[in-house]
Design a protein around this motif. Structure first.
Motif, short mmCIF file in Angstrom:
data_model
loop_
_atom_site.label_atom_id
_atom_site.label_comp_id
_atom_site.label_asym_id
_atom_site.label_seq_id
_atom_site.Cartn_x
_atom_site.Cartn_y
_atom_site.Cartn_z
N LEU A 1 36.96 16.18 6.71
CA LEU A 1 36.87 16.33 5.26
C LEU A 1 38.21 16.30 4.55
N GLY A 2 39.28 16.61 5.25
CA GLY A 2 40.57 16.79 4.59
C GLY A 2 41.38 15.52 4.46
N CYS A 3 42.30 15.53 3.49
CA CYS A 3 43.24 14.43 3.29
C CYS A 3 44.31 14.48 4.39
N GLU A 4 44.64 13.32 4.96
CA GLU A 4 45.61 13.27 6.04
C GLU A 4 47.05 13.21 5.53
N LEU A 5 47.24 13.07 4.23
CA LEU A 5 48.59 12.99 3.67
C LEU A 5 48.96 14.25 2.90
N VAL A 6 48.02 14.84 2.20
CA VAL A 6 48.29 16.03 1.40
C VAL A 6 47.41 17.17 1.93
N PRO A 7 47.98 18.10 2.69
CA PRO A 7 47.19 19.20 3.25
C PRO A 7 46.54 20.04 2.15
N GLY A 8 45.32 20.47 2.41
CA GLY A 8 44.61 21.30 1.44
C GLY A 8 43.79 20.52 0.43
N GLN A 9 43.91 19.20 0.43
CA GLN A 9 43.14 18.36 -0.49
C GLN A 9 41.97 17.72 0.25
N SER A 10 40.86 17.57 -0.44
CA SER A 10 39.70 16.92 0.18
C SER A 10 39.85 15.40 0.11
N ALA A 11 39.37 14.74 1.13
CA ALA A 11 39.48 13.27 1.19
C ALA A 11 38.40 12.63 0.34
N ASN B 1 42.48 12.07 -4.04
CA ASN B 1 42.85 11.50 -5.34
C ASN B 1 44.33 11.73 -5.64
N LEU B 2 44.83 12.92 -5.29
CA LEU B 2 46.24 13.22 -5.53
C LEU B 2 47.14 12.29 -4.72
N ALA B 3 46.77 12.02 -3.47
CA ALA B 3 47.56 11.11 -2.64
C ALA B 3 47.55 9.70 -3.22
N VAL B 4 46.40 9.25 -3.71
CA VAL B 4 46.31 7.92 -4.31
C VAL B 4 47.23 7.83 -5.54
N LEU C 1 50.86 7.66 -4.38
CA LEU C 1 51.17 6.37 -3.77
C LEU C 1 51.27 5.27 -4.82
N CYS C 2 50.45 5.34 -5.86
CA CYS C 2 50.52 4.34 -6.93
C CYS C 2 51.83 4.45 -7.70
N LEU C 3 52.35 5.66 -7.85
CA LEU C 3 53.59 5.87 -8.60
C LEU C 3 54.83 5.60 -7.77
#
Length: 317
Positions: free
Chosen positions: A142-152, A167-170, A173-175
């Protein structure tokens, strides 16, 4: 037979006469939360709420189940020794009911019910329910592999191994100017997708239901061709609304009508070419179930790729 006084809840019935006997009182509607504090034991159908209310008030319980989860709660009461074995309603008679009441009046049963009540009052039911829910979650998926504590929320596929990202990782990465990142390589991530589809049983009901839905949509669009422009004019004449030029007002009214014309044309085409024919096809395909035959399940169709895959499996006779 059991030597106790009884309060009998009449419910919707009109049974009993309280003046006939001094040891039996027939009661109309009354809150269990209040009543169960005044009695020594309870006899009821075994619904989850009534069972919990009795135990919370430390009352030994006799369950007479007849439906659903009631036998389960009756057996749980018996296993905990807060009451006798459940008595199915068809097996209930004066003798086993008297024995059950006598069982509830014993000191051991009363003590067990009191212990359960103490545990229930000391326990945070909401906290335990949430903890139980969290224990069932597949946290490793369930978790994001780039930002710990965030849901994928997404899967990024343009790498050696697809990775789960939030969403935060996306956004980061876009910025970023140091990372080559393209949104076209993102796919929505659902670890356990739930697909809810209509089950078509025969061509008549399938075509009828689909046709009714299409007719409802077309009627709504047809009415909107006239109703929506009228609504635009009425909204403009409400007290406190900003004054608009006649040209702008006419343009908004025309646009509201044009949107409904567009919906009408699209709905008619989609209903006549896709929805109703598809419903008919599904109805004919599933019709053999009506006389007991089985129909092979080729899997869910969620897009053109899965549609082509399923079509390749289907044998045409």
């Amino acid at each position: 037979m059991s030597g106790v006084r009884a309060i009998i809840s009449r419910g919707w019935s009109n049974i009993g006469d309280s003046s006939a006997r001094k040891d039996i009182f027939y009661l109309d509607d009354c809150p269990h939360e209040w009543l169960f504090q005044k009695v020594s034991a309870v006899v009821h159908h075994g619904g989850a709420g009534t069972t919990a209310c009795g135990l919370l008030n430390a009352r030994p319980t006799v369950i007479v189940p007849f439906f659903g989860d009631q036998p389960f709660w009756g057996q749980m009461i018996a296993n905990a020794k807060a009451g006798p074995q459940p008595i199915p309603h068809k097996a209930l008679n004066s003798h086993n009911l008297a024995e059950a009441i006598t069982f509830c009046e014993s000191e051991e049963t009363v003590n067990v019910a009191s212990e359960i009540a103490y545990k229930m009052r000391d326990e945070s039911g909401v906290r335990q329910a949430v903890a139980s829910f969290l224990r069932q979650l597949p946290r490793d998926r369930l978790g994001c592999e780039l930002v710990p504590g965030q849901s994928a929320n997404w899967i990024y596929t343009n790498c050696k191994r697809p990775i789960r990202i939030s969403n935060l990782a996306v956004e980061n990465l876009c910025l970023s100017k140091d990372v080559k990142f393209k949104r076209k390589h993102l796919k929505h991530y659902g670890p356990t997708p739930i697909l809810i589809t209509n089950k078509r049983w025969d061509p008549f009901t399938s075509a009828g239901s689909s046709g009714m839905r299409v007719a409802t949509d077309l009627t709504s669009s047809f009415v909107g061709i006239v109703a929506d422009p009228v609504k635009v004019y009425l909204d403009n004449n409400k007290p406190g609304s900003a004054d608009k030029s006649q040209l702008k007002l006419h343009g908004q009214a025309a646009l509201a009508s044009a949107r409904n014309i567009d919906h009408l044309a699209v709905g008619a085409f989609k209903g006549g070419v896709v929805d109703i024919p598809l419903a008919l096809a599904e109805g004919f395909r599933n019709a053999p179930k009506l006389w007991g035959q089985s129909v092979k399940d080729h899997g869910e169709i969620t897009g053109w790729q899965s549609g082509v895959a399923v079509a390749g499996k289907v044998r045409i006779y």
